[in-house]
Scaffold this motif. Structure first.
Motif, PDB file in Angstrom:
ATOM      1  N   SER A   1       9.759  11.780  -9.328  1.00 57.18           N
ATOM      2  CA  SER A   1       9.592  13.193  -8.965  1.00 57.18           C
ATOM      3  C   SER A   1       8.846  13.334  -7.640  1.00 57.18           C
ATOM      4  CB  SER A   1       8.838  13.943 -10.072  1.00 57.18           C
ATOM      5  OG  SER A   1       7.540  13.395 -10.257  1.00 57.18           O
ATOM      6  N   PHE A   2       7.827  12.501  -7.417  1.00 55.83           N
ATOM      7  CA  PHE A   2       7.082  12.532  -6.147  1.00 55.83           C
ATOM      8  C   PHE A   2       8.013  12.224  -4.976  1.00 55.83           C
ATOM      9  CE2 PHE A   2       5.116   9.923  -2.833  1.00 55.83           C
ATOM     10  CZ  PHE A   2       4.166  10.803  -2.331  1.00 55.83           C
ATOM     11  N   LEU A   3       8.827  11.191  -5.122  1.00 56.05           N
ATOM     12  CA  LEU A   3       9.732  10.790  -4.048  1.00 56.05           C
ATOM     13  C   LEU A   3      10.803  11.845  -3.822  1.00 56.05           C
ATOM     14  CD1 LEU A   3      10.016   7.032  -5.036  1.00 56.05           C
ATOM     15  CD2 LEU A   3       8.837   7.936  -3.033  1.00 56.05           C
ATOM     16  N   ASP A   4      11.335  12.425  -4.906  1.00 53.37           N
ATOM     17  CA  ASP A   4      12.359  13.462  -4.788  1.00 53.37           C
ATOM     18  C   ASP A   4      11.842  14.669  -4.004  1.00 53.37           C
ATOM     19  OD1 ASP A   4      14.492  12.238  -5.985  1.00 53.37           O
ATOM     20  OD2 ASP A   4      14.065  13.008  -7.987  1.00 53.37           O
ATOM     21  N   LYS A   5      10.652  15.145  -4.370  1.00 54.77           N
ATOM     22  CA  LYS A   5      10.096  16.335  -3.714  1.00 54.77           C
ATOM     23  C   LYS A   5       9.901  16.108  -2.224  1.00 54.77           C
ATOM     24  CE  LYS A   5       6.804  16.667  -6.830  1.00 54.77           C
ATOM     25  NZ  LYS A   5       5.597  17.078  -7.588  1.00 54.77           N
ATOM     26  N   ASN A   6       9.443  14.928  -1.865  1.00 58.06           N
ATOM     27  CA  ASN A   6       9.207  14.639  -0.455  1.00 58.06           C
ATOM     28  C   ASN A   6      10.511  14.406   0.318  1.00 58.06           C
ATOM     29  OD1 ASN A   6       6.134  14.337   0.253  1.00 58.06           O
ATOM     30  ND2 ASN A   6       6.379  13.544  -1.816  1.00 58.06           N
ATOM     31  N   ILE A   7      11.541  13.911  -0.367  1.00 56.92           N
ATOM     32  CA  ILE A   7      12.858  13.790   0.269  1.00 56.92           C
ATOM     33  C   ILE A   7      13.380  15.176   0.627  1.00 56.92           C
ATOM     34  CG2 ILE A   7      15.290  13.218  -0.143  1.00 56.92           C
ATOM     35  CD1 ILE A   7      14.306  10.844  -1.833  1.00 56.92           C
ATOM     36  N   TYR A   8      13.228  16.127  -0.285  1.00 55.41           N
ATOM     37  CA  TYR A   8      13.698  17.492  -0.031  1.00 55.41           C
ATOM     38  C   TYR A   8      12.968  18.103   1.161  1.00 55.41           C
ATOM     39  CZ  TYR A   8      15.544  16.913  -4.785  1.00 55.41           C
ATOM     40  OH  TYR A   8      16.182  16.446  -5.902  1.00 55.41           O
ATOM     41  N   VAL A   9      11.668  17.858   1.229  1.00 55.81           N
ATOM     42  CA  VAL A   9      10.881  18.378   2.358  1.00 55.81           C
ATOM     43  C   VAL A   9      11.372  17.765   3.666  1.00 55.81           C
ATOM     44  CG1 VAL A   9       8.598  18.405   3.440  1.00 55.81           C
ATOM     45  CG2 VAL A   9       8.815  18.872   0.989  1.00 55.81           C
ATOM     46  N   ALA A  10      11.588  16.451   3.656  1.00 55.45           N
ATOM     47  CA  ALA A  10      12.034  15.747   4.858  1.00 55.45           C
ATOM     48  C   ALA A  10      13.393  16.256   5.325  1.00 55.45           C
ATOM     49  CB  ALA A  10      12.081  14.244   4.603  1.00 55.45           C
TER      50      ALA A  10
ATOM     51  N   TYR B   1       4.516   4.736  -7.360  1.00 47.07           N
ATOM     52  CA  TYR B   1       5.367   5.894  -7.109  1.00 47.07           C
ATOM     53  C   TYR B   1       5.992   6.422  -8.394  1.00 47.07           C
ATOM     54  CZ  TYR B   1       5.215   4.777  -2.101  1.00 47.07           C
ATOM     55  OH  TYR B   1       4.799   4.534  -0.810  1.00 47.07           O
ATOM     56  N   SER B   2       6.317   7.716  -8.360  1.00 45.96           N
ATOM     57  CA  SER B   2       7.105   8.316  -9.441  1.00 45.96           C
ATOM     58  C   SER B   2       8.359   8.908  -8.808  1.00 45.96           C
ATOM     59  CB  SER B   2       6.317   9.426 -10.145  1.00 45.96           C
ATOM     60  OG  SER B   2       6.126  10.528  -9.281  1.00 45.96           O
TER      61      SER B   2
ATOM     62  N   ARG C   1      12.958   5.457  -3.764  1.00 44.02           N
ATOM     63  CA  ARG C   1      13.374   6.188  -4.957  1.00 44.02           C
ATOM     64  C   ARG C   1      14.394   5.381  -5.754  1.00 44.02           C
ATOM     65  NH1 ARG C   1      17.593   8.735  -6.884  1.00 44.02           N
ATOM     66  NH2 ARG C   1      17.371  10.659  -8.095  1.00 44.02           N
ATOM     67  N   ASN C   2      15.388   4.850  -5.068  1.00 43.46           N
ATOM     68  CA  ASN C   2      16.434   4.138  -5.780  1.00 43.46           C
ATOM     69  C   ASN C   2      16.000   2.754  -6.242  1.00 43.46           C
ATOM     70  OD1 ASN C   2      17.875   6.415  -5.183  1.00 43.46           O
ATOM     71  ND2 ASN C   2      19.749   5.323  -4.698  1.00 43.46           N
ATOM     72  N   GLU C   3      15.070   2.140  -5.499  1.00 42.19           N
ATOM     73  CA  GLU C   3      14.493   0.877  -5.966  1.00 42.19           C
ATOM     74  C   GLU C   3      13.737   1.104  -7.271  1.00 42.19           C
ATOM     75  OE1 GLU C   3      13.767  -1.281  -1.617  1.00 42.19           O
ATOM     76  OE2 GLU C   3      12.168  -0.170  -2.603  1.00 42.19           O
ATOM     77  N   LEU C   4      12.996   2.218  -7.302  1.00 41.78           N
ATOM     78  CA  LEU C   4      12.234   2.565  -8.506  1.00 41.78           C
ATOM     79  C   LEU C   4      13.168   2.911  -9.662  1.00 41.78           C
ATOM     80  CD1 LEU C   4       9.469   3.271  -9.830  1.00 41.78           C
ATOM     81  CD2 LEU C   4       9.774   5.593  -8.947  1.00 41.78           C
TER      82      LEU C   4
ATOM     83  N   ILE D   1       0.844  -1.192   0.000  1.00 43.74           N
ATOM     84  CA  ILE D   1       0.000   0.000   0.000  1.00 43.74           C
ATOM     85  C   ILE D   1       0.880   1.242   0.000  1.00 43.74           C
ATOM     86  CG2 ILE D   1      -1.818   1.258   1.213  1.00 43.74           C
ATOM     87  CD1 ILE D   1      -2.630  -1.365   2.535  1.00 43.74           C
ATOM     88  N   PRO D   2       0.797   2.079  -1.051  1.00 42.28           N
ATOM     89  CA  PRO D   2       1.665   3.260  -1.131  1.00 42.28           C
ATOM     90  C   PRO D   2       1.468   4.200   0.060  1.00 42.28           C
ATOM     91  CG  PRO D   2      -0.135   3.387  -2.724  1.00 42.28           C
ATOM     92  CD  PRO D   2      -0.147   1.997  -2.179  1.00 42.28           C
ATOM     93  N   ILE D   3       2.503   4.851   0.460  1.00 44.68           N
ATOM     94  CA  ILE D   3       2.618   5.750   1.606  1.00 44.68           C
ATOM     95  C   ILE D   3       2.645   4.951   2.912  1.00 44.68           C
ATOM     96  CG2 ILE D   3       1.717   7.775   2.813  1.00 44.68           C
ATOM     97  CD1 ILE D   3       2.659   8.289  -0.080  1.00 44.68           C
ATOM     98  N   ILE D   4       1.690   4.019   3.062  1.00 46.00           N
ATOM     99  CA  ILE D   4       1.659   3.196   4.277  1.00 46.00           C
ATOM    100  C   ILE D   4       2.973   2.428   4.415  1.00 46.00           C
ATOM    101  CG2 ILE D   4       0.528   1.272   5.468  1.00 46.00           C
ATOM    102  CD1 ILE D   4      -1.122   3.828   5.446  1.00 46.00           C
ATOM    103  N   ASP D   5       3.486   1.927   3.303  1.00 48.57           N
ATOM    104  CA  ASP D   5       4.738   1.163   3.355  1.00 48.57           C
ATOM    105  C   ASP D   5       5.892   2.022   3.865  1.00 48.57           C
ATOM    106  OD1 ASP D   5       4.641   2.626   0.841  1.00 48.57           O
ATOM    107  OD2 ASP D   5       6.454   1.533   0.271  1.00 48.57           O
ATOM    108  N   ILE D   6       5.942   3.284   3.422  1.00 46.23           N
ATOM    109  CA  ILE D   6       7.009   4.188   3.860  1.00 46.23           C
ATOM    110  C   ILE D   6       6.811   4.587   5.320  1.00 46.23           C
ATOM    111  CG2 ILE D   6       8.004   6.494   3.528  1.00 46.23           C
ATOM    112  CD1 ILE D   6       7.467   6.160   0.529  1.00 46.23           C
TER     113      ILE D   6
END
Length: 280
Positions: free
Chosen positions: A196-205, A193-194, A177-180, A129-134
């Motif tokens: 770009s989505f993962l990149d943007k959220n990494i920057y926020v984190a 996942y895409s 991100r790197n698995e993808l 389940i996306p997001i839940i897994d992270i």
């Protein structure tokens, strides 16, 4: 024996150093009874984390066999049978429970079982389940902090929770991100996942880690600790540099394979240790 040690994923025990973080920053590192409980707690958590790793390997054995790297895992490669893996799993689980009650009087046991139950749920379906897994990947790091405070009877700063939470989010997002990016993983959740989505959220984190850490340093009586903020920025920059490279994104692999990052982290720990325990 080598294959069984590999099955236990001993090198991943490095994550359990987080259990010592509440003790370290509480300035009680030299309190013998607190240190002993924390060490026993780390042993318990390490054993139960091995149970989780074995369970995941048993559950994913068929998928691992078609993965370019995971096919070499002990169960997937056939070097350890499923039967022997289950026996080892049961022994480890009993050992962790025994240590928890015999030496820790049950302190942190519910947290330990919550971690185990959450990872069982992850293994049997939530990982798809996306997001839940992270979130579950992230929660493992936060649970370690909570457990460390629980076994040591140490109050944990709310800012520390937020630093670990956002830092763990960065690691979880980076791993996905790197698995993808490498397109060699069999995880179903990657289809959602895409990059770009993962990149943007990494920057926020990453940004939030820096902000929360800076706010956390203000809590310390020793105001000089705020000058460690630039070191945290450098650590995050180096980690981000590794994520952008050819790494699979696993935080343990990144730390163990990047000697420069490891040296910076060790220097940070030494610096904070001196500031906390020897500078008034």
């Amino acid at each position: 024996m080598k294959d069984y040690i590999k099955l236990l994923r001993i090198k991943h025990y490095i994550k359990n150093l987080l259990i010592f973080v509440p003790l370290f920053f509480s300035k009680e590192l030299f309190e013998r009874h607190v240190l002993e409980r924390t060490i026993l707690g780390a042993i318990c958590f390490s054993i139960i984390s091995s149970v989780v790793y074995i369970l995941n390997d048993i559950k994913d054995v068929e998928k691992d066999r078609i993965h370019p790297k995971k096919k070499n895992r002990p169960i997937a490669s056939g070097k350890v049978s499923k039967r022997n893996a289950v026996i080892l799993l049961v022994i480890c689980f009993i050992l962790a429970v025994a240590i928890s009650f015999l030496f820790l009087q049950g302190k942190g046991f519910l947290i330990l079982m919550f971690y185990f139950g959450l990872n069982v749920a992850y293994s049997v379906g939530l990982k798809n389940i996306p997001i839940i897994d992270i979130i579950i990947l992230t929660s493992g790091f936060v649970i370690r902090i909570v457990y460390g405070g629980g076994v040591g009877d140490i109050e944990i700063s709310k800012w520390l929770y937020l630093v670990v939470l956002t830092g763990a989010l960065c690691m979880g997002l980076g791993k996905r991100r790197n698995e993808l990016r490498q397109q060699n993983d069999t995880r179903e959740v990657l289809n959602y996942y895409s990059e770009s989505f993962l990149d943007k959220n990494i920057y926020v984190a990453i940004t939030l880690v820096i902000v929360f850490y800076a706010l956390w340093t203000v809590e310390f009586a020793n105001s000089i600790i705020i000058w460690t903020v630039p070191v945290i920025i450098v650590i995050l920059m180096r980690y981000s540099f590794d994520i952008e490279g050819d790494s699979e994104g696993d935080p343990v692999e990144i730390l163990l394979n990047d000697k420069i990052l490891m040296i910076i982290c060790v220097l940070y720990i030494i610096c904070v240790f001196i500031l906390l325990y020897f500078v008034r």
